[in-house]
Design a protein around this motif. Structure first.
Motif, PDB file in Angstrom:
ATOM      1  N   TRP A  52       7.611  -4.038   0.789  1.00 30.82           N
ATOM      2  CA  TRP A  52       6.180  -3.901   1.012  1.00 30.82           C
ATOM      3  C   TRP A  52       5.878  -2.525   1.562  1.00 30.82           C
ATOM      4  O   TRP A  52       6.611  -1.984   2.372  1.00 30.82           O
ATOM      5  N   ALA A  57       1.227  -3.302  -1.302  1.00 29.44           N
ATOM      6  CA  ALA A  57       1.533  -4.702  -1.018  1.00 29.44           C
ATOM      7  C   ALA A  57       0.436  -5.604  -1.546  1.00 29.44           C
ATOM      8  O   ALA A  57      -0.280  -6.245  -0.816  1.00 29.44           O
ATOM      9  N   SER A  84      -1.194  -5.072   5.658  1.00 28.97           N
ATOM     10  CA  SER A  84       0.015  -4.248   5.594  1.00 28.97           C
ATOM     11  C   SER A  84      -0.143  -2.965   6.399  1.00 28.97           C
ATOM     12  O   SER A  84       0.795  -2.525   7.081  1.00 28.97           O
ATOM     13  N   GLN A  88       2.157  -1.903   9.432  1.00 30.50           N
ATOM     14  CA  GLN A  88       2.903  -0.648   9.326  1.00 30.50           C
ATOM     15  C   GLN A  88       2.693   0.230  10.547  1.00 30.50           C
ATOM     16  O   GLN A  88       3.629   0.911  10.998  1.00 30.50           O
ATOM     17  N   PHE A 345       6.082 -10.341   5.322  1.00 30.08           N
ATOM     18  CA  PHE A 345       6.805  -9.075   5.479  1.00 30.08           C
ATOM     19  C   PHE A 345       8.296  -9.360   5.696  1.00 30.08           C
ATOM     20  O   PHE A 345       8.815  -9.225   6.797  1.00 30.08           O
TER      21      PHE A 345
END
Length: 404
Positions: A52, A57, A84, A88, A345
């Motif tokens: 991902w 994603a 995402s 992140q 994830f």
């Protein structure tokens, strides 16, 4: 399972009078996959299951068979992209200790406990001997469940070379399974097609010829015996070099355990050593089986040609259990209290799944998406009550309709 409308037995996704209970009505079901097709080794779903990235994603089925993008899916794509990006940011701001060090330390501590466990078994007194059995049982499941699970997702290290080494060590040497088949079945199929009928619907955990009590309370004791037998059968599907490597690792793992029981723990006969191996390797087999069925079976199931987008698929078809000190240590957060986060994830370590849990839960609830949570005892009671429906008969397909 979270109960709705005061109904103590109705699971999410069960169709009642043509309607789906507890399921949000979704906009546009995306492009159909061919019903009955097998999971492609390099599909977009497979890539998404592991790699991902913010902005990419978006899940599988983003393009039509002719390659044209499906604009109707744009809102759902944006949800996964936004989540995402939030995750992140947390990952980038986390230290190596948070990303990998914490889980590596747990595995290292387990190795350090091995000598104490084998030495305790030398005692003729009941209490030290019991401590030895418990120690070796917990260590075994930490290495074979937590270690193998993290290694299969390359979550132990950011080095591809070391990831392969750890995968062989934990999956083949410790768990007596073949890396190729474990990775394909778990990462490619289960994660890529979670709760898709005929693909990732957890049907491999069903033994319909067993009654509920035998399956839930007696059959798990056979897991240490069945695991290598299943692995040997699956070796027919891998190259001969991989099969030979797996056989060598399996033999080495079993022989080392057996040799240590004879020469360090002082067992006098082969049969007593083998019985102790079975006892320690099946110590947490019951929660291992239970966790694998509690967190998916009984939740919405989908047909391959009418599956929702990734963020909806995982929020609908995955469930978290409460935190438990023993199971958190032995199985890892991603298999217990952070299973939803793990499915969204999967390349994150157990500790990172725990760290992003507040972000994921808040985001899904904010967007009016399901965030399934339930207690171990509640799920156990549900499966005992509805075993025939959930574990014997084919699960009903959940139909999601239209955009509101």
């Amino acid at each position: 399972m979270l109960l709705e409308d005061g109904d103590p037995v109705r699971p999410r996704g069960q169709q009642i009078d043509g309607e789906v209970s507890g399921i949000p009505r979704l906009r546009g079901m995306g492009d159909p996959l061919l019903r009955g097709t097998t999971a492609p080794g390099g599909s977009r779903t497979d890539v998404m299951a592991e790699g991902w990235e913010p902005g990419s994603a978006l899940g599988d089925g983003d393009e039509s068979p002719g390659g044209a993008p499906q604009r109707a899916w744009q809102p759902e794509e944006a949800l996964m992209t936004e989540l995402s990006e939030l995750v992140q940011k947390v990952v980038k701001s986390s230290s190596w200790w948070e990303r990998h060090g914490m889980d590596i330390s747990i595995l290292a501590c387990s190795f350090l406990l091995l000598p104490a466990g084998f030495l305790c078994l030398r005692s003729a007194q009941a209490l030290p001997f019991l401590v030895g059995v418990l120690t070796l049982g917990v260590v075994h499941h930490t290495l074979t469940v937590k270690g193998s699970h993290l290694a299969s997702h390359n979550a132990l290290t950011e080095s591809k070379s070391w990831s392969k080494v750890w995968a062989i060590f934990f999956i083949e040497l410790c768990s007596a399974f073949t890396v190729e088949q474990a990775t394909y079945n778990h990462v490619k199929i289960h994660h890529g097609y979670t709760n898709i009928i005929g693909l990732g619907d957890s049907s491999t955990w069903k033994l319909p010829f067993l009654n509920r009590y035998v399956y839930m309370f007696i059959a798990p004791l056979a897991v240490p015996i069945l695991t290598p037998l299943v692995a040997l059968d699956l070796l027919r599907n891998v190259e001969w070099k991989a099969a030979l490597r797996t056989l060598c690792c399996m033999f080495l793992g079993f022989y080392c355990h057996y040799w240590l029981l004879l020469h360090v723990s002082g067992f006098q006969s082969p049969w007593s050593a083998l019985l102790c191996m079975l006892l320690t390797r099946s110590l947490l087999a019951h929660p291992y089986i239970h966790v694998n069925i509690f967190q998916h079976i009984g939740l919405p199931m989908f047909a391959a040609d009418r599956k929702p987008k990734r963020i909806h698929l995982m929020s609908l078809g995955v469930l978290n259990l409460p935190r438990n000190a023993l199971l958190d240590w032995s199985f890892g957060h991603s298999l217990i209290s952070c299973h939803v986060e793990h499915h969204l994830f999967p390349s994150l370590s157990d500790n990172m799944c725990l760290k992003i849990k507040p972000i994921v839960s808040q985001y899904l609830k904010q967007k009016k998406l399901p965030y399934n949570e339930d207690t171990y005892s509640s799920r156990l009671w549900l499966f005992l009550q509805r075993y025939e429906e959930l574990m014997v008969h084919a699960p009903p397909i959940t139909e999601l309709v239209g955009i509101q």
